[in-house]
Design a protein around this motif. Sequence first.
Motif, PDB file in Angstrom:
ATOM      1  N   GLN A 230      37.577  47.750  30.425  1.00 20.21           N
ATOM      2  CA  GLN A 230      38.019  46.487  30.392  1.00 20.21           C
ATOM      3  C   GLN A 230      37.521  45.789  31.671  1.00 20.21           C
ATOM      4  O   GLN A 230      37.801  46.463  32.765  1.00 20.21           O
ATOM      5  CB  GLN A 230      39.445  46.332  30.153  1.00 20.21           C
ATOM      6  CG  GLN A 230      39.935  45.161  29.984  1.00 20.21           C
ATOM      7  CD  GLN A 230      41.480  45.175  29.890  1.00 20.21           C
ATOM      8  OE1 GLN A 230      42.100  45.232  30.959  1.00 20.21           O
ATOM      9  NE2 GLN A 230      42.221  45.049  28.762  1.00 20.21           N
ATOM     10  N   VAL A 231      37.135  44.627  31.709  1.00 16.98           N
ATOM     11  CA  VAL A 231      36.734  43.843  32.665  1.00 16.98           C
ATOM     12  C   VAL A 231      38.116  42.931  33.206  1.00 16.98           C
ATOM     13  O   VAL A 231      38.635  42.272  32.574  1.00 16.98           O
ATOM     14  CB  VAL A 231      35.615  42.835  32.464  1.00 16.98           C
ATOM     15  CG1 VAL A 231      35.349  41.805  33.810  1.00 16.98           C
ATOM     16  CG2 VAL A 231      34.355  43.329  32.460  1.00 16.98           C
ATOM     17  N   THR A 232      38.634  43.283  34.511  1.00 15.43           N
ATOM     18  CA  THR A 232      39.872  42.955  34.901  1.00 15.43           C
ATOM     19  C   THR A 232      39.438  42.213  36.260  1.00 15.43           C
ATOM     20  O   THR A 232      38.404  42.114  36.851  1.00 15.43           O
ATOM     21  CB  THR A 232      40.799  43.934  35.209  1.00 15.43           C
ATOM     22  OG1 THR A 232      40.196  44.817  36.386  1.00 15.43           O
ATOM     23  CG2 THR A 232      41.061  44.946  34.059  1.00 15.43           C
ATOM     24  N   SER A 233      40.608  41.422  36.659  1.00 12.74           N
ATOM     25  CA  SER A 233      40.345  40.822  38.004  1.00 12.74           C
ATOM     26  C   SER A 233      40.145  41.665  39.078  1.00 12.74           C
ATOM     27  O   SER A 233      39.344  41.413  40.336  1.00 12.74           O
ATOM     28  CB  SER A 233      41.469  40.127  38.420  1.00 12.74           C
ATOM     29  OG  SER A 233      42.792  40.916  38.700  1.00 12.74           O
ATOM     30  N   LEU A 236      36.139  42.298  39.146  1.00 15.32           N
ATOM     31  CA  LEU A 236      35.761  41.126  39.654  1.00 15.32           C
ATOM     32  C   LEU A 236      35.943  40.937  41.021  1.00 15.32           C
ATOM     33  O   LEU A 236      35.086  40.383  41.675  1.00 15.32           O
ATOM     34  CB  LEU A 236      36.174  39.835  38.569  1.00 15.32           C
ATOM     35  CG  LEU A 236      35.918  39.969  37.100  1.00 15.32           C
ATOM     36  CD1 LEU A 236      36.631  38.696  36.664  1.00 15.32           C
ATOM     37  CD2 LEU A 236      34.563  40.067  36.748  1.00 15.32           C
ATOM     38  N   ASP A 237      36.915  41.418  41.506  1.00 21.97           N
ATOM     39  CA  ASP A 237      37.026  41.278  43.037  1.00 21.97           C
ATOM     40  C   ASP A 237      35.966  42.214  43.699  1.00 21.97           C
ATOM     41  O   ASP A 237      36.078  42.106  45.165  1.00 21.97           O
ATOM     42  CB  ASP A 237      38.590  41.867  43.583  1.00 21.97           C
ATOM     43  CG  ASP A 237      39.774  40.915  43.046  1.00 21.97           C
ATOM     44  OD1 ASP A 237      39.238  39.685  43.188  1.00 21.97           O
ATOM     45  OD2 ASP A 237      40.576  41.366  43.065  1.00 21.97           O
ATOM     46  N   ARG A 265      38.203  33.636  40.022  1.00 29.35           N
ATOM     47  CA  ARG A 265      37.066  32.430  40.418  1.00 29.35           C
ATOM     48  C   ARG A 265      35.788  32.863  40.068  1.00 29.35           C
ATOM     49  O   ARG A 265      34.983  31.989  40.038  1.00 29.35           O
ATOM     50  CB  ARG A 265      37.073  32.503  42.104  1.00 29.35           C
ATOM     51  CG  ARG A 265      36.960  34.044  42.593  1.00 29.35           C
ATOM     52  CD  ARG A 265      36.692  33.957  43.897  1.00 29.35           C
ATOM     53  NE  ARG A 265      36.574  35.213  44.534  1.00 29.35           N
ATOM     54  CZ  ARG A 265      35.415  35.896  44.631  1.00 29.35           C
ATOM     55  NH1 ARG A 265      34.382  35.652  43.985  1.00 29.35           N
ATOM     56  NH2 ARG A 265      35.337  37.171  45.095  1.00 29.35           N
ATOM     57  N   ALA A 266      35.312  34.134  39.645  1.00 25.79           N
ATOM     58  CA  ALA A 266      34.156  34.461  39.116  1.00 25.79           C
ATOM     59  C   ALA A 266      33.887  34.068  37.690  1.00 25.79           C
ATOM     60  O   ALA A 266      32.508  34.038  37.300  1.00 25.79           O
ATOM     61  CB  ALA A 266      33.797  36.004  39.460  1.00 25.79           C
ATOM     62  N   CYS A 267      34.922  33.630  37.072  1.00 28.00           N
ATOM     63  CA  CYS A 267      34.644  33.612  35.439  1.00 28.00           C
ATOM     64  C   CYS A 267      34.180  32.178  35.364  1.00 28.00           C
ATOM     65  O   CYS A 267      34.710  31.138  35.783  1.00 28.00           O
ATOM     66  CB  CYS A 267      36.060  33.736  34.928  1.00 28.00           C
ATOM     67  SG  CYS A 267      35.704  33.539  33.120  1.00 28.00           S
TER      68      CYS A 267
END
Length: 291
Positions: A230-233, A236-237, A265-267
């Motif tokens: 799963q792609v989570t925060s 992404l950090d 912020r990356a989304c």
Amino acid sequence: MSEKIRDLLAISDLCASDAMAIIQRAQDMAAFWRERRMVQSLAGRRIVLVVNDSGWRNTTAFDLGIQAMGGICIHAPLRWDTREDLPDLAAYLDNWFDGIVTRAPDLAVMRSLAHSARAPVINARTRQNHPCETLGDLAFQLHRHGRIEGIKVGVVAPKSNILGSWIEAAAVLPINVVQVHPDKWLDRDAAASTPRFRASADMYELADADLVVTDCWAADAEPEALLDYQVTSTVLDRLHPEADFVPCPPVSRGKEVSADAMTHRACRVIEAKAFLLHAQNAVLEWAFDVS
């Protein structure tokens, strides 16, 4: 009606220069759209949209784009799996239409249609690929960063139409694509045969990616087996500051994407999907060889 100019069935059917021309022309289309001065490249063209599923984004964008560029778009409620032979259906459509935009269950059906039709055929999605979706994301990447050459794209997805078109893109464009998923769902055959594409079960492959995309979890998967993907925060950090996260709609929060990842912020999925329209408009021009 019109004689065939060019079909768009798969990105890998294109030469690199044509693929880049479409991605670059999408930048112009974006500017025309913002300024409300769309070029009338399709004036007098009659285009049929053949779609029989619940997807709406890229088909709505095709309808809107065709009309905005001066064409006529008609929705035909036909299916390619009826008792009518596909060459007959193609011939009937050729009587009335200059172009065919369609979804089909399989790429082989799309290729058979293109072989039979005089009109250009544009692939709006099959089970194997989704070329306009990937071209749209690449057009956004060029818009945002000014280049696509040398980028690394992480595709967190099983074998799917989204992955399929990223593999196609890696075959012809100077980009590097890595599929990240458990071993069971990795496309090892494509990794062995496609330049600049590989497959990995390691989520840390995403750490140096310039673009991360997702697709829905496989229907035959138990959620517990995929939760680590799963792609989570937190995932992404770990990306570098200029990296973008563009999950492919429809997004299943709590499955392939966490809720907090969608506000990270990356989304940039909303901004990126605006370029679906612009890339498809560029494809339409390319298919008819007009600009």
